[in-house]
Design a protein around this motif. Structure first.
Motif, PDB file in Angstrom:
ATOM      1  N   THR A 152      36.705  36.641  36.250  1.00  0.00           N
ATOM      2  CA  THR A 152      36.289  36.913  37.492  1.00  0.00           C
ATOM      3  C   THR A 152      36.630  36.033  38.489  1.00  0.00           C
ATOM      4  OG1 THR A 152      33.781  36.591  37.190  1.00  0.00           O
ATOM      5  CG2 THR A 152      34.757  38.833  36.732  1.00  0.00           C
ATOM      6  N   SER A 160      35.472  39.992  41.792  1.00  0.00           N
ATOM      7  CA  SER A 160      36.330  40.838  41.566  1.00  0.00           C
ATOM      8  C   SER A 160      36.948  40.338  40.315  1.00  0.00           C
ATOM      9  CB  SER A 160      37.299  40.718  42.456  1.00  0.00           C
ATOM     10  OG  SER A 160      37.089  40.568  43.883  1.00  0.00           O
ATOM     11  N   GLN A 161      37.325  41.407  39.269  1.00  0.00           N
ATOM     12  CA  GLN A 161      38.088  41.178  37.960  1.00  0.00           C
ATOM     13  C   GLN A 161      39.443  41.258  38.036  1.00  0.00           C
ATOM     14  OE1 GLN A 161      37.237  44.598  34.931  1.00  0.00           O
ATOM     15  NE2 GLN A 161      36.933  45.943  36.817  1.00  0.00           N
ATOM     16  N   LYS A 162      39.993  40.350  37.138  1.00  0.00           N
ATOM     17  CA  LYS A 162      41.410  39.937  36.939  1.00  0.00           C
ATOM     18  C   LYS A 162      42.126  40.967  36.067  1.00  0.00           C
ATOM     19  CE  LYS A 162      44.809  36.254  36.394  1.00  0.00           C
ATOM     20  NZ  LYS A 162      44.952  34.643  36.214  1.00  0.00           N
ATOM     21  N   TRP A 176      43.319  41.453  41.136  1.00  0.00           N
ATOM     22  CA  TRP A 176      41.906  41.461  41.168  1.00  0.00           C
ATOM     23  C   TRP A 176      41.377  42.626  41.897  1.00  0.00           C
ATOM     24  CZ3 TRP A 176      45.138  37.408  41.479  1.00  0.00           C
ATOM     25  CH2 TRP A 176      44.826  36.278  40.854  1.00  0.00           C
TER      26      TRP A 176
END
Length: 281
Positions: A152, A160-162, A176
């Motif tokens: 993240t 935000s997650q990648k 993201w």
């Protein structure tokens, strides 16, 4: 003009696909600012999205156009800020006009290239290929692989997650997304889903041979839908080559009362026919 319309259509439809849950509370809308730039460049192009009451407006500093989506009517408004003109059209009309314009441009380009010596034509075709432009005719589908990295990053104050997209085993794009901007909706999820479906149907209808001319279209749509269902896209890195990449990232998300006038054609602009705007008249 045609390429610009399709780019805006694709970006907005996909980008706001999950925005039906944008957290706006008692506010009348939300303003999202993002920048786009080439890796290593200090020059950044700013783009702003206004979202309110099932309407989305997009405009940027480096383009002379503005696009407004109205999910309540299914219409789009496109402006030419230099000529102070605008058009109102349905997705089918825009896709058809864009396709006609691109087909005409492609035919003219191919006619010009056919007159070139073989060596010069080969160099131009190689350059086009390096920039992601394909010649007419069939091509083998590219293998797309989606990977959730589990990492993240804090982007514009949102966790935000990648995700990573690999094309034929090579990293093609990083994206993201954030769930933290999602709760109650100013964009009706059903209307957004119906609009997304209509856009996809128009693309299929206007490209009946797309399984031959662009076999990767449906696969790319599937992969991007998977990603954007996880949250709002906060940042993306497109890897054009080992040394070149284009980055887009959200820099601010602001809750605000947005006037209905923001989603109307600017005062003083003249309404024209779609064909006039497409031809640059």
């Amino acid at each position: 003009m045609g390429n610009s319309i399709i780019r805006v259509c694709f970006y907005l439809v996909v980008s706001v696909f999950v925005a039906g849950g944008l957290a706006i509370g008692a506010f009348g809308g939300i303003i999202i600012e993002q920048v786009g730039y080439e890796k290593g460049s200090s020059q950044k192009n700013k783009e702003t999205l206004y979202v309110s009451k099932n309407k989305v407006k997009s405009f940027s500093e480096d383009r002379h156009e503005m696009t407004i989506f109205d999910l309540n009517t299914g219409e789009m408004i496109l402006t030419n800020n230099e000529k102070k003109t605008y058009v109102i059209a349905k997705p089918e009309e825009l896709f058809q006009s864009a396709q006609d314009a691109m087909a005409k441009a492609k035919a003219q380009m191919e006619e010009q290239m056919s007159k070139l010596p073989p060596e010069q034509r080969a160099k131009i075709e190689e350059m086009m290929k390096s920039h992601g432009m394909k010649q007419s005719g069939g091509s083998k589908p590219e293998n797309l692989t989606l990977k959730a990295t589990g990492t993240t990053e804090d982007i514009a104050g949102y966790k935000s997650q990648k995700f990573e997209i690999y094309k034929n085993g090579k990293l093609d794009r990083e994206i993201w997304t954030s769930k933290d901007v999602i709760s109650s909706s100013e964009l009706d999820p059903k209307k957004m889903a119906d609009y997304m479906k209509e856009m996809q149907q128009m693309a299929a209808k206007l490209n009946p041979g797309k399984e031959n001319t662009n076999p990767d279209l449906s696969e790319e749509t599937r992969v991007f839908n998977q990603i954007f269902e996880t949250g709002f896209p906060m940042k993306s890195v497109d890897h054009f080559s080992d040394s070149n990449a284009y980055i887009e990232e959200v820099v601010s998300v602001t809750k605000a009362d947005i006037s209905d006038k923001e989603f109307q054609p600017p005062a003083g602009f003249k309404k024209v026919m779609l064909q006039q705007m497409m031809s640059g008249e």
